[in-house]
Scaffold this motif. Sequence first.
Motif, PDB file in Angstrom:
ATOM      1  N   ALA A 291       0.824  -1.214   0.000  1.00 33.75           N
ATOM      2  CA  ALA A 291       0.000   0.000   0.000  1.00 33.75           C
ATOM      3  C   ALA A 291       0.855   1.259   0.000  1.00 33.75           C
ATOM      4  O   ALA A 291       0.522   2.254  -0.654  1.00 33.75           O
ATOM      5  CB  ALA A 291      -0.932  -0.006   1.214  1.00 33.75           C
ATOM      6  N   VAL A 292       1.972   1.222   0.738  1.00 36.99           N
ATOM      7  CA  VAL A 292       2.858   2.389   0.787  1.00 36.99           C
ATOM      8  C   VAL A 292       3.375   2.714  -0.610  1.00 36.99           C
ATOM      9  O   VAL A 292       3.437   3.878  -1.019  1.00 36.99           O
ATOM     10  CB  VAL A 292       4.042   2.142   1.745  1.00 36.99           C
ATOM     11  N   THR A 293       3.731   1.681  -1.357  1.00 35.03           N
ATOM     12  CA  THR A 293       4.227   1.882  -2.723  1.00 35.03           C
ATOM     13  C   THR A 293       3.150   2.483  -3.610  1.00 35.03           C
ATOM     14  O   THR A 293       3.401   3.416  -4.377  1.00 35.03           O
ATOM     15  CB  THR A 293       4.702   0.540  -3.316  1.00 35.03           C
ATOM     16  N   ARG A 294       1.944   1.938  -3.521  1.00 33.24           N
ATOM     17  CA  ARG A 294       0.853   2.440  -4.357  1.00 33.24           C
ATOM     18  C   ARG A 294       0.582   3.918  -4.085  1.00 33.24           C
ATOM     19  O   ARG A 294       0.467   4.730  -5.004  1.00 33.24           O
ATOM     20  CB  ARG A 294      -0.417   1.616  -4.127  1.00 33.24           C
ATOM     21  N   CYS A 295       0.478   4.265  -2.814  1.00 34.00           N
ATOM     22  CA  CYS A 295       0.186   5.656  -2.451  1.00 34.00           C
ATOM     23  C   CYS A 295       1.337   6.580  -2.858  1.00 34.00           C
ATOM     24  O   CYS A 295       1.114   7.686  -3.358  1.00 34.00           O
ATOM     25  CB  CYS A 295      -0.084   5.760  -0.951  1.00 34.00           C
ATOM     26  N   HIS A 296       2.567   6.097  -2.659  1.00 29.48           N
ATOM     27  CA  HIS A 296       3.740   6.897  -3.019  1.00 29.48           C
ATOM     28  C   HIS A 296       3.794   7.113  -4.526  1.00 29.48           C
ATOM     29  O   HIS A 296       4.114   8.215  -5.005  1.00 29.48           O
ATOM     30  CB  HIS A 296       5.003   6.184  -2.522  1.00 29.48           C
ATOM     31  N   SER A 297       3.479   6.072  -5.285  1.00 30.37           N
ATOM     32  CA  SER A 297       3.485   6.183  -6.749  1.00 30.37           C
ATOM     33  C   SER A 297       2.451   7.201  -7.220  1.00 30.37           C
ATOM     34  O   SER A 297       2.727   8.024  -8.106  1.00 30.37           O
ATOM     35  CB  SER A 297       3.198   4.820  -7.383  1.00 30.37           C
ATOM     36  N   VAL A 298       1.251   7.144  -6.641  1.00 30.59           N
ATOM     37  CA  VAL A 298       0.194   8.086  -7.022  1.00 30.59           C
ATOM     38  C   VAL A 298       0.615   9.516  -6.693  1.00 30.59           C
ATOM     39  O   VAL A 298       0.437  10.437  -7.498  1.00 30.59           O
ATOM     40  CB  VAL A 298      -1.135   7.735  -6.321  1.00 30.59           C
ATOM     41  N   ASN A 299       1.188   9.720  -5.506  1.00 34.55           N
ATOM     42  CA  ASN A 299       1.618  11.059  -5.102  1.00 34.55           C
ATOM     43  C   ASN A 299       2.679  11.608  -6.057  1.00 34.55           C
ATOM     44  O   ASN A 299       2.639  12.778  -6.457  1.00 34.55           O
ATOM     45  CB  ASN A 299       2.168  11.043  -3.671  1.00 34.55           C
ATOM     46  N   GLN A 300       3.654  10.757  -6.420  1.00 35.40           N
ATOM     47  CA  GLN A 300       4.709  11.226  -7.311  1.00 35.40           C
ATOM     48  C   GLN A 300       4.179  11.457  -8.734  1.00 35.40           C
ATOM     49  O   GLN A 300       4.645  12.360  -9.428  1.00 35.40           O
ATOM     50  CB  GLN A 300       5.875  10.237  -7.315  1.00 35.40           C
ATOM     51  N   PHE A 301       3.223  10.664  -9.148  1.00 36.53           N
ATOM     52  CA  PHE A 301       2.576  10.890 -10.441  1.00 36.53           C
ATOM     53  C   PHE A 301       1.884  12.257 -10.432  1.00 36.53           C
ATOM     54  O   PHE A 301       1.986  13.030 -11.386  1.00 36.53           O
ATOM     55  CB  PHE A 301       1.571   9.780 -10.721  1.00 36.53           C
ATOM     56  N   ASN A 302       1.186  12.555  -9.338  1.00 34.60           N
ATOM     57  CA  ASN A 302       0.502  13.843  -9.218  1.00 34.60           C
ATOM     58  C   ASN A 302       1.482  15.014  -9.203  1.00 34.60           C
ATOM     59  O   ASN A 302       1.165  16.112  -9.652  1.00 34.60           O
ATOM     60  CB  ASN A 302      -0.360  13.874  -7.954  1.00 34.60           C
ATOM     61  N   GLN A 303       2.687  14.765  -8.682  1.00 32.42           N
ATOM     62  CA  GLN A 303       3.708  15.814  -8.635  1.00 32.42           C
ATOM     63  C   GLN A 303       4.434  15.984  -9.971  1.00 32.42           C
ATOM     64  O   GLN A 303       5.258  16.882 -10.121  1.00 32.42           O
ATOM     65  CB  GLN A 303       4.734  15.494  -7.544  1.00 32.42           C
ATOM     66  N   GLY A 304       4.152  15.107 -10.941  1.00 26.58           N
ATOM     67  CA  GLY A 304       4.769  15.227 -12.250  1.00 26.58           C
ATOM     68  C   GLY A 304       6.080  14.496 -12.403  1.00 26.58           C
ATOM     69  O   GLY A 304       6.782  14.679 -13.402  1.00 26.58           O
ATOM     70  N   ILE A 305       6.439  13.646 -11.420  1.00 24.15           N
ATOM     71  CA  ILE A 305       7.695  12.899 -11.505  1.00 24.15           C
ATOM     72  C   ILE A 305       7.587  11.801 -12.560  1.00 24.15           C
ATOM     73  O   ILE A 305       8.550  11.474 -13.245  1.00 24.15           O
ATOM     74  CB  ILE A 305       8.066  12.328 -10.125  1.00 24.15           C
ATOM     75  N   TYR A 306       6.401  11.200 -12.688  1.00 21.28           N
ATOM     76  CA  TYR A 306       6.160  10.189 -13.714  1.00 21.28           C
ATOM     77  C   TYR A 306       5.151  10.733 -14.718  1.00 21.28           C
ATOM     78  O   TYR A 306       4.293  11.544 -14.379  1.00 21.28           O
ATOM     79  CB  TYR A 306       5.572   8.909 -13.105  1.00 21.28           C
ATOM     80  N   ASP A 307       5.214  10.241 -15.950  1.00 25.64           N
ATOM     81  CA  ASP A 307       4.257  10.650 -16.978  1.00 25.64           C
ATOM     82  C   ASP A 307       3.252   9.558 -17.313  1.00 25.64           C
ATOM     83  O   ASP A 307       2.145   9.858 -17.750  1.00 25.64           O
ATOM     84  CB  ASP A 307       4.989  11.050 -18.263  1.00 25.64           C
ATOM     85  N   ILE A 308       3.639   8.299 -17.131  1.00 15.74           N
ATOM     86  CA  ILE A 308       2.764   7.197 -17.557  1.00 15.74           C
ATOM     87  C   ILE A 308       2.614   6.181 -16.431  1.00 15.74           C
ATOM     88  O   ILE A 308       3.606   5.688 -15.891  1.00 15.74           O
ATOM     89  CB  ILE A 308       3.320   6.487 -18.811  1.00 15.74           C
ATOM     90  N   ILE A 309       1.370   5.885 -16.075  1.00 16.41           N
ATOM     91  CA  ILE A 309       1.059   4.811 -15.127  1.00 16.41           C
ATOM     92  C   ILE A 309       0.277   3.738 -15.872  1.00 16.41           C
ATOM     93  O   ILE A 309      -0.663   4.046 -16.624  1.00 16.41           O
ATOM     94  CB  ILE A 309       0.235   5.329 -13.931  1.00 16.41           C
ATOM     95  N   ILE A 310       0.679   2.475 -15.686  1.00 13.73           N
ATOM     96  CA  ILE A 310      -0.080   1.342 -16.230  1.00 13.73           C
ATOM     97  C   ILE A 310      -0.815   0.696 -15.058  1.00 13.73           C
ATOM     98  O   ILE A 310      -0.190   0.190 -14.128  1.00 13.73           O
ATOM     99  CB  ILE A 310       0.844   0.316 -16.909  1.00 13.73           C
ATOM    100  N   ALA A 311      -2.123   0.755 -15.082  1.00 13.07           N
ATOM    101  CA  ALA A 311      -2.924   0.328 -13.936  1.00 13.07           C
ATOM    102  C   ALA A 311      -3.841  -0.826 -14.308  1.00 13.07           C
ATOM    103  O   ALA A 311      -4.444  -0.834 -15.378  1.00 13.07           O
ATOM    104  CB  ALA A 311      -3.758   1.496 -13.409  1.00 13.07           C
ATOM    105  N   SER A 312      -3.917  -1.810 -13.419  1.00 14.12           N
ATOM    106  CA  SER A 312      -4.897  -2.880 -13.605  1.00 14.12           C
ATOM    107  C   SER A 312      -6.184  -2.451 -12.922  1.00 14.12           C
ATOM    108  O   SER A 312      -6.170  -1.953 -11.808  1.00 14.12           O
ATOM    109  CB  SER A 312      -4.395  -4.195 -13.018  1.00 14.12           C
ATOM    110  N   ASP A 313      -7.289  -2.607 -13.632  1.00 17.43           N
ATOM    111  CA  ASP A 313      -8.601  -2.258 -13.093  1.00 17.43           C
ATOM    112  C   ASP A 313      -9.047  -3.387 -12.187  1.00 17.43           C
ATOM    113  O   ASP A 313      -9.450  -4.449 -12.645  1.00 17.43           O
ATOM    114  CB  ASP A 313      -9.586  -2.065 -14.252  1.00 17.43           C
ATOM    115  N   GLU A 314      -8.974  -3.164 -10.866  1.00 14.85           N
ATOM    116  CA  GLU A 314      -9.201  -4.252  -9.923  1.00 14.85           C
ATOM    117  C   GLU A 314     -10.610  -4.821 -10.004  1.00 14.85           C
ATOM    118  O   GLU A 314     -10.869  -5.948  -9.604  1.00 14.85           O
ATOM    119  CB  GLU A 314      -8.932  -3.762  -8.487  1.00 14.85           C
ATOM    120  N   ALA A 315     -11.571  -4.048 -10.514  1.00 13.11           N
ATOM    121  CA  ALA A 315     -12.945  -4.539 -10.591  1.00 13.11           C
ATOM    122  C   ALA A 315     -13.059  -5.743 -11.512  1.00 13.11           C
ATOM    123  O   ALA A 315     -13.979  -6.547 -11.403  1.00 13.11           O
ATOM    124  CB  ALA A 315     -13.876  -3.430 -11.089  1.00 13.11           C
ATOM    125  N   THR A 316     -12.108  -5.892 -12.446  1.00 13.82           N
ATOM    126  CA  THR A 316     -12.198  -6.986 -13.413  1.00 13.82           C
ATOM    127  C   THR A 316     -11.391  -8.198 -12.986  1.00 13.82           C
ATOM    128  O   THR A 316     -11.400  -9.219 -13.662  1.00 13.82           O
ATOM    129  CB  THR A 316     -11.691  -6.527 -14.788  1.00 13.82           C
TER     130      THR A 316
END
Length: 556
Positions: A291-316
Amino acid sequence: MTEKPAMSFHDMEIDDRILKAVAKEGWTEPTLIQERTIPLFLQGKDILIRARTGSGKTGAFAIPTIQKILNSKLVATEQAVKALVLAPSKELCQQIATNFHQLTYKCSRDVRILDISPQVDINVQRPLLISKPDIVVSTPARALLHLQARSLLLKDSLEILVIDEADLIFSHGYESELKELLGFLPPVYQAVLASATLSDDVLQLKKLVLHNAVILKLEEPSLAPASQLQHYHLSAQEDDKAAILYALIKLHLIRGKTIIFVNNVDRCYKLKLFLEQFGVPTVVLNSELPAVTRCHSVNQFNQGIYDIIIASDEATLDEPEEAGPSKKKKKKTDEQDEKQRSKRKKDKESGVSRGIDFQFVSNVINYDFPPDINSYVHRVGRTARGKNKGTALSFVSLREQPLLEKVEEHLNDEHGQEKVLKAYQFKLEEVEAFRYRARDAWRAVTRIAVREARLKEIRQEIFNSNALKSYFDDNPRDFSSLRHDKALHTVKLQSHLADVPEYIVPDALKRLAGISSTSRKRRAYYNKNSSQEHFNAKKKNPLLSLEFEKFGKGKK
């Protein structure tokens, strides 16, 4: 059209400290749902909020919650937990807690917030709860655990219960936990449900927690208007999707922050390893990661450190098992066994396509088409939030055409116009050389490479999350520089693939790709790089023959 708010935050009798925080966040005026919700909340009404994603629902319940706690501080001297905010995923809990912290930065000594959703030993969080924070944010299961252990006591103090993304609470398997949790609450409290839809689950939840509730159902589409959010679909078979994505990225037809949705975890890593070969760094986001990794990744994505996230849609990911006497039991294959094992490792308190506030997302790409209308709405709702513009592009195969038609009909009905979902004009034959490269790179990503990548990243992130936790607590700057888009190196990388040779770029797109049209540079390029790949490309794409003969003359 969405009605423009007529009231300002200053007209709502909100504390100056909150107003300063609101101004710092850049909220110049309340959204429509905030304008309607905040006064009713401050009056003590139970409320059911239904508004589209990105409409400002979090602010609609966070601002009045803080205001009511500040009001209670004027007459009460005893410190106690006054508000409990529940959400279906750890990522959303962290995001809500962050929003509360941002809105209380001028009154943080008077209003304290604690997020107890992280899955650590409850004895670690017990001392934090003993200090009785004013607002506790949690998933239902985690809150119930503390209530049962009596480290969280709400029977005599709770005044406000907020449930965000209420339509996901039951679908995430929290029905029994929530019903048991309600037994630990006082008989009288103010309750607020916030949801993007009014599903049957929400109506059932309404009966459990709301009394004489005001229902705020904004008459607006579930997604941003077509002038703000553009929807495109692109017909593509499985063999061509990777090549098209590679071409779109390398030709700069996709610009800005992008979320690419796939339907399972293996696809996350296969696509990451594929793009890795072309020098495209990406971040994987799925429920297997800590969970720490997921939240950290989202925060850094929001800060513009990353440009592309590949996400699995957990509902499926968790498909219902076949039931009934007419269904024959099928013998499990090795692949099914692997899927079943991976399900046990997944974190049910994880969420990607719903609730998380990915900020300033320019594009959502459905690499795998979503399985239903709701999934489409919630994936695409990650872009065009607030007043920002966005684009949604969905790859559609022949067998997915019926799903596309349902989504198209839904969008047309909601927006009251036809052709909201437009065909993306892309001529695959013009990027035949991209296709040629992509096929080899896609084949190189074997099942073994994907499995090794999954294990490698999980080990790496668990190490970052656990072994280095105490270090990062003491050195927060180092934590902020920790990146998650590093190459996994389970597939052999060829450095030349990161560059896009001029000869494979269609003439109309050379300026977009940043390629000079100067004859001298072009000639020098071909003289230097005339290799077997040029001859292969010539054979694969006859349109390149003239250009190749002109600039590759004399090279055998």
